[in-house]
Design a protein around this motif. Structure first.
Motif, PDB file in Angstrom:
ATOM      1  N   ARG A   1      -6.110   6.638  -1.913  1.00 10.69           N
ATOM      2  CA  ARG A   1      -5.413   5.717  -2.815  1.00 10.69           C
ATOM      3  C   ARG A   1      -5.561   4.272  -2.330  1.00 10.69           C
ATOM      4  NH1 ARG A   1      -1.874   9.964  -2.167  1.00 10.69           N
ATOM      5  NH2 ARG A   1      -1.147  11.058  -4.035  1.00 10.69           N
ATOM      6  N   ASN A   2      -5.294   4.069  -1.050  1.00 14.00           N
ATOM      7  CA  ASN A   2      -5.353   2.706  -0.513  1.00 14.00           C
ATOM      8  C   ASN A   2      -6.774   2.177  -0.446  1.00 14.00           C
ATOM      9  OD1 ASN A   2      -2.568   2.530  -0.221  1.00 14.00           O
ATOM     10  ND2 ASN A   2      -2.624   3.444   1.821  1.00 14.00           N
TER      11      ASN A   2
ATOM     12  N   ASP B   1       0.828  -1.198   0.000  1.00 16.67           N
ATOM     13  CA  ASP B   1       0.000   0.000   0.000  1.00 16.67           C
ATOM     14  C   ASP B   1       0.867   1.254   0.000  1.00 16.67           C
ATOM     15  OD1 ASP B   1       0.902   0.223   2.605  1.00 16.67           O
ATOM     16  OD2 ASP B   1      -1.064   0.114   3.543  1.00 16.67           O
ATOM     17  N   THR B   2       0.247   2.388  -0.288  1.00 19.08           N
ATOM     18  CA  THR B   2       0.975   3.652  -0.356  1.00 19.08           C
ATOM     19  C   THR B   2       1.087   4.245   1.041  1.00 19.08           C
ATOM     20  OG1 THR B   2       0.150   4.029  -2.593  1.00 19.08           O
ATOM     21  CG2 THR B   2       1.025   5.939  -1.407  1.00 19.08           C
ATOM     22  N   ALA B   3       2.318   4.518   1.461  1.00 27.26           N
ATOM     23  CA  ALA B   3       2.552   5.041   2.806  1.00 27.26           C
ATOM     24  C   ALA B   3       2.083   6.489   2.900  1.00 27.26           C
ATOM     25  CB  ALA B   3       4.040   4.954   3.149  1.00 27.26           C
TER      26      ALA B   3
ATOM     27  N   VAL C   1       0.601  -5.731   1.389  1.00 27.57           N
ATOM     28  CA  VAL C   1       1.477  -5.442   2.525  1.00 27.57           C
ATOM     29  C   VAL C   1       1.015  -4.110   3.103  1.00 27.57           C
ATOM     30  CG1 VAL C   1       3.852  -5.139   3.306  1.00 27.57           C
ATOM     31  CG2 VAL C   1       3.360  -6.624   1.352  1.00 27.57           C
ATOM     32  N   SER C   2       0.328  -4.160   4.220  1.00 29.55           N
ATOM     33  CA  SER C   2      -0.330  -2.974   4.783  1.00 29.55           C
ATOM     34  C   SER C   2       0.626  -2.211   5.683  1.00 29.55           C
ATOM     35  CB  SER C   2      -1.577  -3.397   5.573  1.00 29.55           C
ATOM     36  OG  SER C   2      -2.490  -4.061   4.730  1.00 29.55           O
ATOM     37  N   THR C   3       1.057  -1.047   5.228  1.00 30.82           N
ATOM     38  CA  THR C   3       2.041  -0.250   5.965  1.00 30.82           C
ATOM     39  C   THR C   3       1.491   1.072   6.474  1.00 30.82           C
ATOM     40  OG1 THR C   3       2.841   0.963   4.006  1.00 30.82           O
ATOM     41  CG2 THR C   3       3.816  -1.206   4.434  1.00 30.82           C
TER      42      THR C   3
END
Length: 439
Positions: A369-370, A305-307, A385-387
């Protein structure tokens, strides 16, 4: 055992028993004893020849096993001694929480294992990956200790005790590809640094056939050409820079469809460089990847995912007026109405986000986004991958990009190292579910 070795009559009885079992006729014992006598006489006369032959055989076995421990010339195949399989090539003793709370640096943040070799090298990559440099995009020691304390306070003990030997069984025997934008490049560098004791501290170009036959280059790849670091047992960590969908489609998907294997892994993200057709592009990409994997040897895809960013805007995104560094990085939502100065969310010990103001509920969804990508990937069965959640508190870990502080990229070690641990957790769960295999 010592008393038995000094008792010839005892061992003679055992030898006779074994010999008479070879030939059960009445004269078996005599014949076998005669053969044994001739064998012993021959050995006494030619013991030097036998000794040289034995040493030669052992040397050949050692050479083959050592040669197999490293990917030779970029080859996708190698031979390994059975005794090495399953073993971690480098010893990383597990650190206790008590040791870490007293000041010992976790491996993920630059702690060194006892007896390490690459940590003694003077090459740039070695010095960088120990995170003791001034500048170079690195966090200072105060930030490293603050991050350690933050995870201690939140009882996030598993990340503090994480070792390269935990990750190794999930990497061994495959190529781990990272592809995406500059944040993903930092992600790849975090993986490279964590495993640097396993490498030769070099970087090799990745050609269109998926080979890494070229000469070793020093240090990291700060440019965009595809390349890899080599690890033992036919293992690589590679990076292909792509900021947008069209690049991913051509440079990543088409390349890996021809030059990878089904056992390989691809970690992908280009969320910061979205287009108006972002959702449609993602759907097309996923459909193409799944079809390639069904029909051939395309790697197993994971979407990162996008941080979050931490610019001084409502949701932390880069402001529309496009200011230039240096900038001010702030907690998302805190300095904005309603209730300016009040926290709008809190990260809980179970890694979930509790929103304290309904107007900021998008934070709990991972940002817009996410919210899109999580839905697309979930429907397609692509692991994420959830960040986002765990990166939210790291607003004070952004770095100077050479022109002043900016609020997209993080200093090292901080968020990218966190992402690596979360990737490990994701891979471990996939292995447990038997969606990926280990070698």
């Amino acid at each position: 055992m010592a008393s038995r070795a000094r008792n010839p009559s005892h061992w003679a009885g055992n030898h006779e028993f074994l010999i008479t079992r070879v030939e059960p006729s009445g004269r078996g014992s005599t014949r076998a004893a005669s053969k044994l006598s001739r064998l012993l006489q021959s050995f006494r006369r030619h013991w030097k020849t036998y000794t040289v032959a034995l040493i030669t055989v052992l040397a050949l076995l050692w050479f083959v096993s050592k040669d197999g421990a490293t990917r030779g010339g970029g080859s996708r195949t190698a031979f390994f001694a059975q005794s090495r399989r399953g073993a971690c090539p480098v010893a990383y003793p597990k650190q206790s929480i008590k040791e870490i709370s007293k000041g010992r640096m976790p491996y993920l943040l630059g702690g060194k294992p006892p007896g390490c070799k690459q940590c003694q090298a003077k090459e740039y990559i070695s010095e960088f990956c120990q995170y003791g440099m001034v500048g170079h995009g690195q966090c200072d020691d105060g930030q490293r200790y603050y991050l350690t304390q933050l995870w201690l306070d939140r009882e996030f003990h598993s990340i503090l005790q994480f070792t390269p030997c935990d990750l190794w069984p999930l990497l061994k025997g495959r190529t781990l590809y990272f592809s995406g934008d500059s944040q993903t490049q930092d992600f790849m560098i975090a993986a490279h640094c964590f495993m640097y004791e396993f490498t030769d501290l070099g970087w090799r170009a990745l050609d269109a056939q998926g080979k890494t036959d070229g000469p070793k280059k020093e240090g990291f790849v700060w440019h965009t050409d595809p390349g890899c670091v080599l690890l033992p047992e036919d293992t690589r960590i590679c990076f292909i820079r792509c900021d947008e969908f069209e690049c991913v489609k051509k440079e990543v998907v088409e390349r890996l469809a021809k030059a990878s294997e089904k056992r390989d892994l691809l970690v992908l993200n280009f969320g910061l460089h979205f287009s108006e057709a972002y959702e449609e592009e993602l759907k097309l990409l996923v459909q193409q990847v799944l079809q390639l994997r069904r029909d051939g040897d395309f790697p197993f895809l994971l979407w990162k995912d996008t941080a979050p960013q931490h610019f001084e805007s409502t949701y932390g995104e880069y402001p529309q007026d496009k200011p230039k560094p240096p900038m001010k990085c702030v907690p998302i939502g805190k300095n904005f109405p309603p209730n300016e100065g009040a926290d709008k969310w809190v990260l809980k010990n179970d890694h979930t986000v509790e929103v304290l103001d309904d107007e900021f509920k998008t934070i709990a969804e991972g940002g817009w986004r996410n919210k899109i990508t999580n839905d697309v990937m979930s429907k397609a069965g692509i692991p994420v991958v959830s960040t986002w959640n765990e990166t939210l508190p790291l607003w004070d870990f952004h770095r100077d990009n050479g022109h002043g502080l900016e609020c997209t990229h993080f200093c090292a070690p901080s968020a990218p190292q966190l992402w690596l641990y979360l990737l490990y957790e994701t891979l471990a769960e996939l292995a447990k579910e038997k969606r990926i295999e280990t070698f």
